[in-house]
Design an enzyme around this catalytic site. Structure first.
Site, mmCIF file in Angstrom:
data_model
loop_
_atom_site.group_PDB
_atom_site.id
_atom_site.type_symbol
_atom_site.label_atom_id
_atom_site.label_comp_id
_atom_site.label_asym_id
_atom_site.label_seq_id
_atom_site.Cartn_x
_atom_site.Cartn_y
_atom_site.Cartn_z
ATOM 1 N N CYS A 98 0.867 -1.170 0.000
ATOM 2 C CA CYS A 98 0.000 0.000 0.000
ATOM 3 C C CYS A 98 0.900 1.214 0.000
ATOM 4 C CB CYS A 98 -0.925 0.000 1.219
ATOM 5 S SG CYS A 98 -2.041 1.412 1.246
ATOM 6 N N GLU A 133 -2.236 0.564 -7.186
ATOM 7 C CA GLU A 133 -1.172 -0.390 -7.490
ATOM 8 C C GLU A 133 -0.769 -0.191 -8.950
ATOM 9 O OE1 GLU A 133 0.303 -1.907 -5.281
ATOM 10 O OE2 GLU A 133 -1.080 -2.433 -3.676
#
Length: 219
Positions: free
Chosen positions: A2, A101
């Site tokens: 993350c 991502e």
């Protein structure tokens, strides 16, 4: 992993979790580690608090040469490694709308935005070195706990943040909850089936990009 989140709907976070006295902070659709995101916690006195803390933790170990850690692996947290053990009693939630991502080869990376299908805020579990009276710097920063990804999310990245249900988030922040019981909450994080994802503009590769289209699907 993350490494970038969207925190762009401040009023929703407080009403969703039932927090009193909303805290004014700068919204950002593209917030990276090293900045000061909004976090919710009950550190020290057990009362409801909102603060902007440093995302990234640099331990006070002599000779430590790596940079601040923005993520804490679930397996090392559950193992109570000496790196994270001192932080386990100071548990925080970082609320956000979603995270990013990247896929593809170096030099040609495509960003994806991941968000909950139900549209509710995400409540990411974290641990902090900060406590009242300390500076909000990297020595007193926080990290988000991550676990191995599964389902379709694995195609984007092999790790994902631990996003708790509303009930579990309340318990996670409870300073009276013993560490072992708090860690049990991490085994029931929201499943991969709770999320959706799509490609977004490559401009978000620059962490300074704050455009309104940052989380929008590209054609």
């Amino acid at each position: 992993m993350c490494g970038r989140v969207s925190q762009d709907s401040q009023s929703d976070y407080f009403s969703y979790i039932g927090w009193q006295n909303p805290f004014d902070y700068a919204r950002s659709p593209n917030r990276p580690p090293g900045t000061h995101p909004l976090v919710l916690h009950r550190i020290s006195d057990g009362a409801q608090h909102a603060d902007t803390l440093h995302w990234g933790y640099l331990p006070p170990w002599p000779g430590y040469k790596r940079g601040p850690a923005s993520n804490a692996r679930l397996d090392t947290v559950l193992g109570k490694s000496p790196f994270w053990r001192p932080l386990l009693g100071r548990r925080i939630i970082m609320p956000c709308d979603g995270w990013y991502e990247w896929t593809g080869p170096k030099g040609d990376r495509q960003p994806w935005y991941i968000s909950p299908k139900d549209g509710a805020p995400l409540l990411m579990a974290g641990i902090a070195a900060w406590e009242p009276g300390k500076e909000a710097d990297e020595r007193h920063g926080f990290a988000i706990i991550t676990d191995a990804a599964a389902g379709g999310l694995v195609d984007l990245h092999d790790r994902r943040p631990m996003c708790l249900t509303l009930e579990d988030a309340y318990h996670w922040m409870d300073p009276t909850l013993e560490v072992d019981y708090a860690l049990d909450l991490l085994t029931t994080a929201r499943p991969e089936s709770a999320f959706q994802w799509w490609e977004v503009t490559r401009k978000v590769g620059n962490s300074r990009y704050q455009g309104e289209d940052a989380t929008k699907p590209i054609a």
